[in-house]
Structure formats: structure tokens, C-alpha cells
Write an enzyme that holds these catalytic residues in place. Structure first.
Site, PDB file in Angstrom:
ATOM      1  CE  LYS A 211      13.895  45.532   5.631  1.00 61.26           C
ATOM      2  NZ  LYS A 211      12.879  44.289   5.496  1.00 61.26           N
ATOM      3  CB  VAL A 212      16.219  45.928  -1.608  1.00 66.36           C
ATOM      4  CG1 VAL A 212      16.747  45.220  -2.716  1.00 66.36           C
ATOM      5  CG2 VAL A 212      14.752  45.149  -0.470  1.00 66.36           C
TER       6      VAL A 212
ATOM      7  CD  GLU B 110      17.319  56.808 -10.133  1.00 65.24           C
ATOM      8  OE1 GLU B 110      16.003  57.379  -9.701  1.00 65.24           O
ATOM      9  OE2 GLU B 110      18.190  56.981 -10.741  1.00 65.24           O
TER      10      GLU B 110
END
Length: 486
Positions: free
Chosen positions: A235-236, A254
Site C-alpha cells: 500500500k505504501v 521491496e
């Protein structure tokens, strides 16, 4: 160990240790007993700017420094870690609730990645390419990108910060590191201290302890960094990639996983049980490569399940300082509540809890669930805790379909008595990494590490690190005279 938390509870900008000037503090707690370890006043947008400007100033000379001289810094940093290994292990145990086994695993890999960085300083190579134009020589140089912004997570903070910081520095870049606010020392200021003592010139590595509540997108929007290396949730990561693209930056992401460990009917069942238990429950399941799902051929499901459940029940939960503890605390109460909620939701949807662990503070006992409905959203998401879904299947084709039925593609494993059968199976999985007759949790310094789909963009380690933290420059030389049409 306590002196680390006292001495390193500051910002490190331009080679100077100083307090932040934000209006609030990051409080660093021990997740096992809630002991307050440190209080760090957050860095502001202005201090992020100062860190990037210091990095940009220092990088010019560093890029022209003989790579053999750069290499010596990493050799000294490695010796410092080796000399202080027990202190650093104790710090990891205290700050993030890692067990002694986990702390040892993290330190071992961190040293391996530092050793690779020593070699990486000498790795960039140029080329001379032919030209269709008479008299022209085409030189292709591999050069540092300049400044790299690194955002590291809480689960393996020491390792995963070093994994980007050390290669970026070795290749002639400067770095600004923002560690996770739950692990500001192990993932941030401790690393700055080690490199400072190793003789890294001031300004080349800066650490800002802060949060988006204070700085918004300033860390990734800033004009100085050319690459942002982010490890964290998808999400981030999606947001980081979007902001980077809008600002013409490269992002190395990653991200999370929803890995599966698959047990075919010809597998060594006892060995597969050991691999599956480690792959799910190492560091309380707070590992992006962890085996969320364990798929077992129906013909051996009864035997596997019986042995798997029996082994899970033996895992000691408790104080991470105790060498016998296998499962320590998760990082905070929000994580603990989310994991408990996952188990409750699965049972409410019709799953059977073969083991249903309780929660005490941040200690979450293991849960083993089977019969989760195939259309459950739980099977599509990453569960960052000690919960595993056992899924029976009938034949390889069904196993392949189930493994690939996820938006993630990071890691995985298959167990079989026929290695080439395992390799053929692995080739059909949409994932960046897959392992035959092993666990799902692996990282090695020279092997490309990264995921497909929502699990990330780009790769780290070895040669792929060169692609991430350097760029190509073409310089042509005309030894004769070019002809021009006007």
C-alpha cells in the site's frame, strides 16, 4: 546496550549528532515489556532538506574517491560489527522483540552484505562500443546516481537498512536514511554510528528519524535524491512509486508477500514440516517471505497436518531474551490486534482452528487454520504474524492455480522427491523467487532479490544492485572530423 539508546537518540545530519526540532517525539518501546528505550524529537521538513543538501555536497568528492579507498571504510565497518556483535544482538532483541536466533540470523546476513559491498566498490565497469561513424569512439561509463533515499522497515531493520545503504555508498553515492519509527536505533542511528567510526566522511550518510505526520511526502518528493529504495507494505509502496514517477525518480520497491510452501505427494514429510514451521513462524511471522499458506497434496495431508500441528504446539512463546524462546512479541499492539482479528474472521467464515493461540500484550501465540473458504479475502492478503492457512489440493495443476491466485509474487517453496519436477513447478509460479526442497525465507548477497506483481519493482543484491544505484553515461569522442549537412 542502554548507552546505545541514550547516545543514539538523535538525528545525524551532515556528520553532526543533534536533536530534531519537530513538535513531538518518537518514543522507542521494547515490544515485550513496554519499557521506554529512547525518546527522539522528530526531524522536520527543513531538517530533511538539510540532510539531502549535506548528502549532495559530500557526494561529489566521494564519487571521485579511489574505490579502493572507499572499500576500506566497509572493511572497518565490518570489523566494528564483529567486535560489538553481542551488544548489537541485545539491541535488536530489545528494540524489535526478535529472539536470539533471529538476532543472530539478522547479524549474519548483515555482515555478508557488508562483505559484498567491499567487493561492489570495484564492480562498476565501462565499455567502448563501435560506431557507424568513422573516427568516433563511444565510451559508456557506469556512474553513481548521486544521492539515494532509503526507507527501511521494522522487521529486519539493521539488515534491511544496510542492504541498501552499504551498496549505495560503496558505488559512490551519498545516502539519507529514514528508519521505521518503531526501530529508529537498530535501523538508523546505530548504522550511522558504525559508519562514522569506520571513517566515512561526514555528510555521506544522514539519518532522519521522523514520520509522514510531520513531513508528509517531503522525503520522497525532495529534488536531490535520484533513487528511493523502499522496503515495506505494498500500500505504501504504491504511493512511493507514484510520487517518484511524478518527480522523475527511480524507485526500488521491496514489498509484501503472500508466499506458499507446497508439499507434493512424494515429498519427505518430516523435512517439509520443519521447513514449513520455520518459514511461517520465524520472527513471529513478521517476514515478507514467510509462508502464509501451506499447500499439501490431499494424499499426504493427514500425515503432514498431524506432524505440523504437533511441532507448532512445541514452539515456546515468551521473553525473546530467553534462548529457548522461538516466538517473541510482535512489534506493537496494533499488529497484535490485527492478527487476532484475522483468526477471528477466519473462524467466523467457517475455518477450523487446529491451533488457536491467545494474545497477551504483544505476545501472539501461533494459530493453524484449515478450511478457510477458497473465496476468502484472507487468502489474498499478507498476514504479518504467527498465523498459517493449511490448504489441501488434488494434483499439481490445482496447486499451481492456488499458489498463483494472489496479487503478490515474492517467494515460495515446493517439496518433492524429484528435484527437476520441483524446478518445473517453480517455473510456472508468478514470483520473483522460488525454492525447491527448502524454506521460503532466504536472502543472499549476490543473488537477485525482489518480487513480481504487488511484491515490488526492481531487484537488489549483487549485479542487480549496480542497476539500482548507478546510471549509464555515454560520452563519444570524434578522433577525426564529422561531416555535417549544413
Amino acid at each position: 546496550m542502554s548507552s546505545y539508546f541514550t547516545d543514539l537518540a538523535q538525528q545525524y545530519i551532515g556528520g553532526e549528532w543533534r536533536p530534531g526540532t519537530g513538535s513531538w517525539d518518537v518514543i522507542d518501546f521494547n515490544p515485550y515489556d513496554d519499557e521506554k528505550l529512547a525518546s527522539i524529537t522528530v526531524a522536520t521538513v527543513d531538517e530533511v532538506d538539510q540532510a539531502y543538501r549535506a548528502a549532495a555536497r559530500a557526494q561529489k568528492q566521494w564519487a571521485t574517491t579511489n574505490p579502493y579507498a572507499r572499500r576500506a571504510v566497509f572493511e572497518r565497518a565490518l570489523r566494528l560489527i564483529e567486535d560489538r556483535e553481542q551488544e548489537i544482538a541485545d539491541l535488536i532483541i530489545a528494540e524489535l522483540g526478535g529472539t536470539r536466533v533471529k538476532a543472530g540470523f539478522e547479524l549474519h546476513l548483515a555482515k555478508e552484505f557488508l562483505r559484498e559491498s567491499i567487493h561492489l566498490a570495484l564492480r562498476p565497469e565501462g565499455k567502448i562500443l563501435p560506431s557507424p561513424v568513422d573516427g568516433k569512439e563511444n565510451r559508456v561509463y557506469r556512474v553513481p546516481v548521486g544521492v539515494v533515499g532509503v526507507i527501511s522497515p521494522f522487521n529486519f531493520p539493521f539488515l534491511l537498512s544496510i542492504k541498501s545503504v552499504a551498496p549505495a555508498l560503496a558505488l559512490g553515492n551519498a545516502v539519507v536514511l529514514k528508519p521505521h519509527q518503531n526501530t529508529p536505533i537498530a535501523g538508523g542511528t546505530l548504522i550511522a554510528k558504525i559508519f562514522e567510526e569506520a571513517g566515512l566522511p561526514g555528510g555521506l550518510l544522514n539519518v532522519v528519524v521522523t514520520d509522514i505526520a510531520e513531513i508528509g511526502d517531503a522525503f520522497i518528493e525532495h529534488p536531490v535524491p535520484k533513487v528511493i529504495s523502499f522496503t515495506g507494505s505494498d500500500k505504501v509502496g504504491r504511493h512511493v512509486a507514484t510520487v517518484c514517477a511524478a518527480n522523475f525518480k527511480r524507485s526500488v520497491l521491496e514489498l509484501g508477500g503472500n508466499s506458499a510452501l507446497v508439499v507434493l505427494e512424494d515429498a519427505d514429510i518430516d523435512y517439509a514440516v520443519d521447513a514449513a514451521v520455520f518459514s511461517r513462524f520465524v520472527h513471529q511471522g513478521q517476514v515478507c517471505m514467510a509462508a502464509n499458506r501451506v499447500l499439501v497434496d490431499a494424499s499426504v495431508a493427514e500425515e503432514f497436518t498431524e506432524k505440523f500441528v504437533a511441532k507448532v504446539r512445541t514452539l515456546k512463546v515468551g521473553d525473546p531474551r530467553d534462548p529457548q524462546t522461538v516466538i517473541g512479541p510482535v512489534i506493537n499492539s496494533q499488529q497484535a490486534n490485527a492478527i487476532s482479528g484475522t483468526v477471528e474472521q477466519a473462524v467466523a467464515e467457517g475455518a477450523t482452528a487446529l491451533v488457536q493461540g491467545g494474545t497477551s500484550g504483544n505476545l501472539v501465540e501461533p494459530s493453524v487454520l484449515t478450511g478457510v473458504p477458497a473465496d476468502s479475502a484472507l487468502l489474498q492478503q499478507e498476514v504479518f504474524g504467527p498465523v498459517v492457512f493449511l490448504i489441501p489440493f488434488d494434483g499439481e495443476e490445482e496447486a499451481l492455480r492456488i499458489v498463483n491466485d494472489t496479487p503478490y509474487g515474492l517467494s515460495g517453496a515446493v517439496h518433492t522427491g524429484d528435484i527437476e519436477r520441483g524446478v518445473a513447478f517453480a517455473k510456472q509460479i508468478d514470483t520473483g523467487m522460488f525454492h525447491v526442497n527448502d524454506g521460503t525465507v532466504h536472502d543472499e548477497p549476490i543473488v537477485p532479490f525482489g518480487g513480481e506483481k504487488h511484491s515490488g519493482l526492481g531487484r537488489l543484491n549483487g549485479e542487480t544492485t549496480l542497476e539500482s544505484f548507478t546510471t549509464i553515461k555515454w560520452i563519444s569522442v570524434q578522433h577525426g572530423r564529422s561531416g555535417f549537412p549544413f
